[in-house]
Design a protein around this motif. Structure first.
Motif, mmCIF file in Angstrom:
data_model
loop_
_atom_site.group_PDB
_atom_site.id
_atom_site.type_symbol
_atom_site.label_atom_id
_atom_site.label_comp_id
_atom_site.label_asym_id
_atom_site.label_seq_id
_atom_site.Cartn_x
_atom_site.Cartn_y
_atom_site.Cartn_z
ATOM 1 N N VAL A 52 51.762 44.171 47.993
ATOM 2 C CA VAL A 52 50.587 43.135 48.180
ATOM 3 C C VAL A 52 49.737 43.222 46.997
ATOM 4 C CG1 VAL A 52 48.330 42.840 49.574
ATOM 5 C CG2 VAL A 52 50.692 43.432 50.754
ATOM 6 N N LYS A 53 49.406 44.488 46.441
ATOM 7 C CA LYS A 53 48.440 44.413 45.245
ATOM 8 C C LYS A 53 48.987 43.895 44.163
ATOM 9 C CE LYS A 53 46.189 48.048 42.211
ATOM 10 N NZ LYS A 53 47.126 47.851 41.031
ATOM 11 N N ALA A 54 50.281 43.803 43.887
ATOM 12 C CA ALA A 54 50.961 43.212 42.884
ATOM 13 C C ALA A 54 50.863 41.781 43.107
ATOM 14 C CB ALA A 54 52.179 43.624 42.703
ATOM 15 N N GLU A 55 50.825 41.044 44.278
ATOM 16 C CA GLU A 55 51.022 39.701 44.554
ATOM 17 C C GLU A 55 49.549 39.117 44.365
ATOM 18 O OE1 GLU A 55 53.402 37.696 44.474
ATOM 19 O OE2 GLU A 55 54.903 39.193 44.267
ATOM 20 N N LEU A 56 48.551 40.091 44.672
ATOM 21 C CA LEU A 56 47.095 39.582 44.843
ATOM 22 C C LEU A 56 46.633 39.526 43.146
ATOM 23 C CD1 LEU A 56 45.700 41.596 47.605
ATOM 24 C CD2 LEU A 56 45.438 39.160 47.481
ATOM 25 N N GLU A 57 47.100 40.376 42.436
ATOM 26 C CA GLU A 57 46.721 40.547 40.995
ATOM 27 C C GLU A 57 47.261 39.203 40.356
ATOM 28 O OE1 GLU A 57 46.095 45.017 39.850
ATOM 29 O OE2 GLU A 57 48.223 44.411 40.131
ATOM 30 N N LYS A 58 48.477 38.742 40.796
ATOM 31 C CA LYS A 58 49.143 37.532 40.032
ATOM 32 C C LYS A 58 48.051 36.338 40.162
ATOM 33 C CE LYS A 58 53.919 38.632 40.787
ATOM 34 N NZ LYS A 58 55.040 38.289 41.552
ATOM 35 N N LEU A 59 47.382 36.217 41.355
ATOM 36 C CA LEU A 59 46.548 35.192 41.671
ATOM 37 C C LEU A 59 45.187 35.003 40.802
ATOM 38 C CD1 LEU A 59 46.372 35.262 45.668
ATOM 39 C CD2 LEU A 59 47.685 33.766 44.253
ATOM 40 N N LEU A 60 44.867 36.152 40.186
ATOM 41 C CA LEU A 60 43.509 36.308 39.367
ATOM 42 C C LEU A 60 43.343 35.406 38.312
ATOM 43 C CD1 LEU A 60 43.344 40.068 39.581
ATOM 44 C CD2 LEU A 60 41.830 38.618 40.879
ATOM 45 N N PRO A 61 44.304 35.299 37.384
ATOM 46 C CA PRO A 61 44.167 34.338 36.299
ATOM 47 C C PRO A 61 44.297 33.095 36.614
ATOM 48 C CG PRO A 61 46.173 35.617 36.061
ATOM 49 C CD PRO A 61 45.330 36.423 37.149
ATOM 50 N N ILE A 62 45.332 32.781 37.471
ATOM 51 C CA ILE A 62 45.739 31.375 37.891
ATOM 52 C C ILE A 62 44.343 30.849 38.785
ATOM 53 C CG2 ILE A 62 47.043 29.863 39.198
ATOM 54 C CD1 ILE A 62 49.217 31.973 38.744
#
Length: 96
Positions: free
Chosen positions: A20-30
């Motif tokens: 979940v943490k990794a997937e949430l982090e992917k959303l940040l720059p986009i």
């Protein structure tokens, strides 16, 4: 146009915290690059590592709704299907 603040609380299943943490982090720059996004910050509870909170500010509800229908958010939902124990979202208006 009224600005919109979003507070999203995500509680990962204990065995899926890293996913979940990794997937949430992917959303940040986009998401930060999306039209209308003024702020998009990810937080993690110091005492409860499965609890994440996203604090967002948007120029308008309409632009936030566009984000909610974006392909990268759909990819996040698919990747975390079954990994999130609880999710709450509050739409907030700044008053002072």
């Amino acid at each position: 146009m009224t600005k919109l603040a979003i507070v999203a609380n995500i509680h990962a299943n204990p065995d899926r915290i890293d996913l979940v943490k990794a997937e949430l982090e992917k959303l940040l720059p986009i998401t930060r690059a999306e039209q209308g996004c003024l702020q998009y910050d990810l937080h993690r509870d110091n005492d409860h590592p499965a609890h994440f909170m996203v604090f967002e500010n948007w120029e308008s509800r309409e632009l936030w709704q566009r984000h909610m229908n974006a392909p990268h958010l759909a990819a996040y939902l698919q990747a975390t299907d079954g990994a999130v124990a609880q999710f709450t979202l509050n739409e907030m208006t700044h008053i002072g």
